[in-house]
Write a protein that holds these residues in place. Structure first.
Motif, PDB file in Angstrom:
ATOM      1  N   TYR A 291      28.680 -16.018  31.347  1.00  0.00           N
ATOM      2  CA  TYR A 291      29.235 -16.840  30.513  1.00  0.00           C
ATOM      3  C   TYR A 291      28.855 -16.563  29.016  1.00  0.00           C
ATOM      4  N   CYS A 292      27.644 -16.152  28.668  1.00  0.00           N
ATOM      5  CA  CYS A 292      27.466 -15.598  27.265  1.00  0.00           C
ATOM      6  C   CYS A 292      28.041 -14.250  27.070  1.00  0.00           C
ATOM      7  N   LEU A 293      28.033 -13.378  28.186  1.00  0.00           N
ATOM      8  CA  LEU A 293      28.623 -12.097  28.126  1.00  0.00           C
ATOM      9  C   LEU A 293      30.144 -12.431  27.576  1.00  0.00           C
ATOM     10  N   ILE A 294      30.905 -13.319  28.353  1.00  0.00           N
ATOM     11  CA  ILE A 294      32.153 -13.486  28.009  1.00  0.00           C
ATOM     12  C   ILE A 294      32.394 -14.098  26.431  1.00  0.00           C
ATOM     13  N   GLN A 295      31.543 -14.852  25.977  1.00  0.00           N
ATOM     14  CA  GLN A 295      31.637 -15.232  24.561  1.00  0.00           C
ATOM     15  C   GLN A 295      31.357 -14.095  23.641  1.00  0.00           C
ATOM     16  N   ILE A 296      30.416 -13.218  23.839  1.00  0.00           N
ATOM     17  CA  ILE A 296      30.112 -11.943  23.059  1.00  0.00           C
ATOM     18  C   ILE A 296      31.344 -11.015  23.185  1.00  0.00           C
ATOM     19  N   MET A 297      32.221 -10.895  24.284  1.00  0.00           N
ATOM     20  CA  MET A 297      33.418 -10.285  24.267  1.00  0.00           C
ATOM     21  C   MET A 297      34.377 -10.800  23.340  1.00  0.00           C
ATOM     22  N   ARG A 298      34.327 -12.258  23.556  1.00  0.00           N
ATOM     23  CA  ARG A 298      35.345 -12.950  22.648  1.00  0.00           C
ATOM     24  C   ARG A 298      35.258 -12.742  21.164  1.00  0.00           C
ATOM     25  N   CYS A 299      33.996 -12.795  21.024  1.00  0.00           N
ATOM     26  CA  CYS A 299      33.615 -12.607  19.417  1.00  0.00           C
ATOM     27  C   CYS A 299      34.006 -11.306  18.897  1.00  0.00           C
ATOM     28  N   TYR A 300      33.919 -10.115  19.691  1.00  0.00           N
ATOM     29  CA  TYR A 300      34.168  -8.896  18.948  1.00  0.00           C
ATOM     30  C   TYR A 300      35.720  -8.737  19.212  1.00  0.00           C
ATOM     31  N   LEU A 301      36.472  -9.206  20.220  1.00  0.00           N
ATOM     32  CA  LEU A 301      37.776  -9.237  20.308  1.00  0.00           C
ATOM     33  C   LEU A 301      38.600 -10.225  19.138  1.00  0.00           C
ATOM     34  N   HIS A 302      38.087 -11.225  19.052  1.00  0.00           N
ATOM     35  CA  HIS A 302      38.644 -12.106  18.086  1.00  0.00           C
ATOM     36  C   HIS A 302      38.453 -11.679  16.485  1.00  0.00           C
ATOM     37  N   ASN A 318      29.967  -1.382  35.104  1.00  0.00           N
ATOM     38  CA  ASN A 318      29.012  -0.028  35.604  1.00  0.00           C
ATOM     39  C   ASN A 318      27.904  -0.421  35.747  1.00  0.00           C
ATOM     40  N   THR A 319      27.397  -1.633  35.870  1.00  0.00           N
ATOM     41  CA  THR A 319      26.030  -1.989  36.336  1.00  0.00           C
ATOM     42  C   THR A 319      26.185  -2.171  37.807  1.00  0.00           C
ATOM     43  N   GLY A 320      27.455  -2.344  38.276  1.00  0.00           N
ATOM     44  CA  GLY A 320      27.447  -2.654  39.897  1.00  0.00           C
ATOM     45  C   GLY A 320      27.404  -4.020  40.199  1.00  0.00           C
ATOM     46  N   LYS A 321      27.451  -4.991  39.277  1.00  0.00           N
ATOM     47  CA  LYS A 321      27.276  -6.376  39.754  1.00  0.00           C
ATOM     48  C   LYS A 321      28.332  -6.878  39.912  1.00  0.00           C
ATOM     49  N   GLN A 322      28.574  -8.126  40.415  1.00  0.00           N
ATOM     50  CA  GLN A 322      29.728  -8.513  40.981  1.00  0.00           C
ATOM     51  C   GLN A 322      30.785  -8.826  39.969  1.00  0.00           C
ATOM     52  N   PRO A 323      31.977  -8.192  40.160  1.00  0.00           N
ATOM     53  CA  PRO A 323      33.192  -8.324  38.967  1.00  0.00           C
ATOM     54  C   PRO A 323      33.637  -9.609  39.281  1.00  0.00           C
ATOM     55  N   MET A 324      34.028 -10.187  38.022  1.00  0.00           N
ATOM     56  CA  MET A 324      34.689 -11.458  38.039  1.00  0.00           C
ATOM     57  C   MET A 324      35.872 -11.663  37.377  1.00  0.00           C
ATOM     58  N   VAL A 325      36.724 -12.425  37.871  1.00  0.00           N
ATOM     59  CA  VAL A 325      38.283 -12.445  37.269  1.00  0.00           C
ATOM     60  C   VAL A 325      38.003 -12.914  35.827  1.00  0.00           C
ATOM     61  N   GLU A 326      37.339 -13.571  35.204  1.00  0.00           N
ATOM     62  CA  GLU A 326      37.233 -14.340  33.974  1.00  0.00           C
ATOM     63  C   GLU A 326      37.072 -13.191  32.944  1.00  0.00           C
ATOM     64  N   LEU A 327      36.368 -12.162  33.342  1.00  0.00           N
ATOM     65  CA  LEU A 327      36.080 -10.711  32.604  1.00  0.00           C
ATOM     66  C   LEU A 327      37.233 -10.328  32.092  1.00  0.00           C
ATOM     67  N   TYR A 328      38.077 -10.012  33.352  1.00  0.00           N
ATOM     68  CA  TYR A 328      39.459  -9.234  32.982  1.00  0.00           C
ATOM     69  C   TYR A 328      40.356 -10.200  32.085  1.00  0.00           C
ATOM     70  N   VAL A 329      40.149 -11.518  32.362  1.00  0.00           N
ATOM     71  CA  VAL A 329      41.346 -12.328  31.608  1.00  0.00           C
ATOM     72  C   VAL A 329      40.959 -12.335  30.244  1.00  0.00           C
TER      73      VAL A 329
END
Length: 443
Positions: A291-302, A318-329
């Motif tokens: 969730y924090c990662l998504i907000q960091i992405m939003r901040c840069y993109l916005h 690239n970390t190999g962690k579980q991909p999540m649809v929210e990151l793509y969206v």
């Protein structure tokens, strides 16, 4: 009507839809078309509708209860008001409150908390305060949760003065501030208008202060809320409320204050403050959840920084962690801001990768993306068409605002009137307008 039939397995349409009851019908015929016969069965229907987010049908179910001569018990009213809270349907919530009182049932403190929370979702702080006054008239003693609900309801409306007044009242009553109080204070600073130069510094200061947060009676969900399926995040309307049940490192509940702070920085497009928060989180030795990662992405993109927003996304993948649809969206939606050729191309490629990984859009994601893509004034409208097709493949009917924007976007282009896509969109738009704009609204 079809929804209730599918829930019950019976064949009676809603009374309000057919407009009359068939009293001459035989007992056998009545049983076939009746989807619930007693309070317990109606309660099951209400719970099912709420879980499916069909909150707009709750009034219809209640009307059927009345026509069936089934008297709702206290638990049924609780279920109805929880459903209206989750659907942010303030008028319905007060209707059920009034019906409950008319039957001689005085709302208890938990139900009043749900009502205050609904006011917060609808950004109606004045009504929330009036509910507290009503509690006093009925001698219903407010709990710590009541004050936190009220604090967050005022925060949603940006009423900083009221929020600090509640904090003073809590302190005078010997109640400490827990993480949800600090989350409310941060939200109040973010939502107040106009935004001031010190807003970001206030948010950072509150995050620092929150590290010594205390417990208000209990920081855990109480038994009543657990029984009703309401988390504290839902009750207090934090930004994580809709995804609090996600697993796989999506949400770390101990980061509540950071969640709200990162979300505020993204909304404010303040990269500097966001990066300070990230440093604070690292120094605290706290793990960074998705969730924090998504907000960091939003901040840069916005803020218009596509490169850094995309890098956050790729670094996680690239970390190999579980991909999540929210990151793509998040990447796709953020890339579309400004509708630049590069951004629209990045958004399209991101969704194509998402589909290739086997992810699907849910209705909210689809509506958000369609609404964003439909704002493109130039170009081939490829992204909007792609999102529409993805939603059609999942039998998702777009919301009225989303289909309206898409329809007008298509009409602005040189498309023949008999184009199959345009004809389908036109029918969908007409149906949604009829559904949501006929007669007085209840929301």
């Amino acid at each position: 009507m079809k929804l209730l039939h599918s829930i019950s397995g019976h064949h009676r349409s809603l009374v309000r839809a057919i407009g009359r009851r068939y009293f001459a019908a035989s007992t056998e015929e009545f049983a076939k078309r009746n989807y619930a016969n007693n309070d317990s069965e109606y309660n099951t229907v209400i719970t099912s509708l709420t879980s499916q987010r069909r909150h707009y049908l709750l009034r219809d179910v209640y009307d059927d209860m009345m026509l069936d001569g089934v008297k709702p018990e206290r638990d049924t009213f609780h279920s109805l008001i929880v459903g209206t809270m989750k659907g942010a349907r303030l008028q319905d919530a007060f209707f059920f409150r009034n019906e409950m009182k008319a039957m001689g049932l005085v709302p208890d403190v938990a139900l009043y908390n749900f009502l205050i929370s609904t006011c917060g979702k609808c950004k109606n702080s004045q009504q929330a305060i009036q509910i507290l006054e009503e509690m006093k008239r009925y001698e219903v003693k407010p709990t710590g949760q009541t004050f936190i609900c009220l604090l967050n309801a005022c925060a949603a409306a940006g009423r900083l003065d009221q929020v600090y007044g509640i904090v003073r009242d809590m302190t005078a009553a010997g109640l400490g501030l827990n993480k949800f109080c600090y989350a409310g204070l941060i939200a109040a600073h973010k939502n107040k208008t106009p935004i001031t130069d010190d807003t970001a510094s206030k948010i950072i200061e509150l995050v620092e202060q929150s590290k010594g947060w205390s417990s208000v009676e209990s920081s855990r969900d109480n038994a009543e809320n657990v029984m009703m399926g309401v988390t504290e995040e839902e009750l207090y309307n934090t930004p994580t409320a809709e995804c609090i049940h996600r697993r796989g490192g999506f949400i770390f509940r101990e980061l509540t204050v950071y969640h709200v702070a990162f979300h505020a920085c993204a909304d404010l497009r303040n990269v500097e403050a966001m990066e300070i928060l990230l440093e604070m989180l690292t120094k605290d030795g706290k793990p960074l959840d998705v969730y924090c990662l998504i907000q960091i992405m939003r901040c840069y993109l916005h803020s218009g920084d596509l490169d850094r927003g995309q890098k956050v996304f790729e670094d996680y993948m690239n970390t190999g962690k579980q991909p999540m649809v929210e990151l793509y969206v998040t990447l796709a939606e953020g890339a579309m801001l400004g509708h630049t050729p590069r951004g629209m191309q990045l958004a399209l490629e991101t969704l194509e990768k998402m589909v290739a990984r086997g992810f699907n859009l849910n209705p909210k994601m689809g509506n958000d993306l369609l609404l964003a893509a439909s704002g493109e004034k130039t170009g081939g409208y490829t992204m909007a068409n792609y999102v529409w097709d993805l939603m059609q493949s999942r039998n998702i009917t777009p919301s009225l605002p989303a289909v309206e924007a898409y329809y007008h976007g298509l009409k602005e282009r040189d498309i023949p009137a008999d184009d199959q896509r345009l004809m389908l969109v036109s029918r969908t738009y007409a149906n949604q307008r009829q559904r949501f704009r006929q007669g007085p609204g209840r929301s």
